[in-house]
Design an enzyme around this catalytic site. Sequence first.
Site, short mmCIF file in Angstrom:
data_model
loop_
_atom_site.label_atom_id
_atom_site.label_comp_id
_atom_site.label_asym_id
_atom_site.label_seq_id
_atom_site.Cartn_x
_atom_site.Cartn_y
_atom_site.Cartn_z
N ASP A 60 0.80 -1.23 0.00
CA ASP A 60 0.00 0.00 0.00
C ASP A 60 0.82 1.28 0.00
O ASP A 60 0.38 2.30 -0.51
CB ASP A 60 -0.91 0.02 1.24
N TRP A 111 -1.50 6.25 1.27
CA TRP A 111 -2.00 6.51 2.62
C TRP A 111 -2.99 5.44 3.08
O TRP A 111 -3.59 5.56 4.13
CB TRP A 111 -2.67 7.90 2.65
N ASP A 112 -3.17 4.40 2.27
CA ASP A 112 -4.15 3.35 2.56
C ASP A 112 -5.55 3.93 2.68
O ASP A 112 -6.34 3.53 3.53
CB ASP A 112 -3.77 2.60 3.84
N TYR A 113 -5.85 4.89 1.80
CA TYR A 113 -7.18 5.48 1.75
C TYR A 113 -8.10 4.67 0.85
O TYR A 113 -8.83 5.22 0.02
CB TYR A 113 -7.10 6.93 1.26
N ASP A 114 -8.02 3.35 0.99
CA ASP A 114 -8.95 2.51 0.24
C ASP A 114 -10.38 2.84 0.63
O ASP A 114 -10.64 3.32 1.73
CB ASP A 114 -8.65 1.03 0.48
#
Length: 806
Positions: free
Chosen positions: A430, A469-472
Amino acid sequence: MPEIQSRTNAWSPALLGMVIALLGLILAGGGAYLAALGGSWYYVAVGAMFLAAGYLVIKRRIAGFYTYVGAFAFTCVWAFWEVGLSGWQLIPRLVGPFVLLVLAILVAPTLDQTTGRRARKLGLVGVGIFVAALAILIPIFNQQPAARPLPDARADAFFEDPAYAPNKGEWNAYGGGQSAQRYSELAQVTPGNVRDLKRVWTFHTGDIPKKYGSELTPLKVGDALYGCTPMNKLFALNAATGEKLWMYDPQVPLTWVPYTAACRGVAFYSNPSAAAGQACAQRIIEGTLDMRLIAVDAKSGEPCQDFGNKGAVDLKVGLAQKDSATGAVIPAIPGTAAITSAPVIVRGIVVSGHQVLDGQRRWAASGVIRGFDAVTGELRFAWDINQPEVTKLPPDGKPYSLGTPNMWTTAVGDEKLGLVYLPMGNSSGDYYTSLRSDEEKKYSSAIVALDVSTGKPRWVFQTAHNDVWDYDLGSQPTLIEFPTPHGRVPAILLPTKSGNIFVLDRATGNPLHQVDEVAVPRGGAEPDQRSPTQPFSRYHTLRKPDLVESDMWGISPVDQMICRINFKRARYEGPFTPPELGRRSIEYPGYNGGSDWGSVAVDPHRGVIIANYNDMPNYDVLVTRKEADEMGLFPAGDPRAAGSASSAEGAGAQTGTPYGILVNAGWQTPTGVLCTRPPYGGIRAIDLATGKTLWDRPFGSARRNGPFGLPTFIPLEIGTPNNGGSVVTAGGLIFIAAATDDLIKAIDIKTGEILWSDVLPAGGQATPIVYEQGGKEYLVIMAGGHHFMMTPPGDALIAYALPGTK
């Protein structure tokens, strides 16, 4: 006795003086470092005053007492200047020094009998005045802003296509109905009688795995409730009594549990071509942790023999990954891919994504999206981002492309348009993007409208460009009818972890409210990879103002100062600050910020969105591959990973990339207290037509939270982390658990006032449902707890109703 009293009088000031002096030394030294970093000079000044006061008290001089009183007065002036009368923010600034002040007052007579006794009297009076003033003023200044007046329900304010609403009194899809609005037309329970709600039945599933986190939102269709346990045992209950009708165990091996054993929900399908009374004419379909689709008869719980192989379809077929040690392509390792969310059914096609374990391997299992016939289980399409020519199974036993963005949460479908809206996650690895293909960069952290007749994307809208930013996208989107100058437009409402809420045309993906591409910080570990801009919604954001040094928190002046130092040492330049190699960076909101899998609820009559959200940062740092290996940061499934740092969420080996990642989720201190000020979670009412905030309040009390994981039993709403969603009713109520205080609450939708609550036997990290049976309105919540949220485990599905109603 006089001798003992004399010894006590000798030791008391010396001991107190040493404590004050030691505290002064720590504050002066740390404060000098903070000041050198450009931070507040307060700690240097007060540290010097504490040192002087401590030294004088040790020397048994009354001047030490007065010096400490001066230091405390200086602290009060500084604290009120910096944060005003914000009660929670005053705690680390004043409570510890106040305790020392009381002790100083008590020992004052031992320093100088005449002056000391006078000082004690004056000091005690001053303490009383100080406490009384705080008791009066802080509640006044901590009052929430007045809510804007909300209209009563109006027929002309209907923001939903009635065809997508559930039958009145039912909850036939994960989000309530096909529109996923989490809204009930029931109005038996109102703000006037909600305090009379009582438990009427409890069902225990008997399933509490080690990595617990049920997260279940059950369905209610006809006279039955349907749900699943964390280990995917399907069950049906009598909707009126909670009596078990059947339970089916698909025998999921424990080795397939990812970070959390969770089953958020199931899907219901009624076969329009089935004969009356035919087996599996109505069926329950779920995805499992070991990557299967299971279909059982809704009446009996028996597997549907016409679905796949005797009731199951194996989704492991076509999935592979690279071995972290040899680089060889091998079958997906148990626990690295799993289905934790409910599938969605559009035009008779079951669309399923799956979770791929975060932060472990760049070349992990594919995030391929697949559609299956709801009756036969036949594979109807596959959407493989890097192999668009592969529309079903890959040829010659080859795998779907490795490490592509996945969809771990629940989609939503539009039956009329034949589209399914996929909230996509990130490529594996990620926090490193240089190895992503152009297609991966296009579809990562984006909502994709997939045509179920072709399995091809119709449109895509990205919420974070080249996401590190792992803004999934964790929230299930919601279908609404959005008012525009040209009339109502079928739209999709999309909340995000970054806090942005987007409103898009369902047919085209075009924003129906302004979206700006705003300049964001560049640089980081991959400077050439960072997008110069990111999309920001003008419609609404759950994000609070950027962090500043005074937002740092703790339980004492010392740990607050340390958090200030760490804030100044880290890189932070506002939203989308990229991760750094060897230097901490602050990600705010963090990956558990904004809106997660609980999503939002919509009252289509009042035109109101209800959004509960998290407001916490992450404290991240990239490490070299050598450093990651030395830390024991190996991917899940690697023989070296047993008990290693990578076994916890927030730490990622990211093998196949140059860097591992350490993520302090929520930015916790060693005491378990967060480094930033409360509230850490809130709930907000938003005008659906304009995106304006109607009311906003902290959500989650401090009764179960405290330093070192110890409960404080303080019943005040501090605003805690929360996972799970809400349900809104026509009766004017919001029902929600989600927070870490183990309470389910009823909130007045007009004002945000909490009207009722009940203590759950375990954490309520789940979305409740409201339904009707036999003329009675029921509220049901799963109290399963959550290991990541540190709430207690449980297995209770609990129903509430008004006594005597029919």
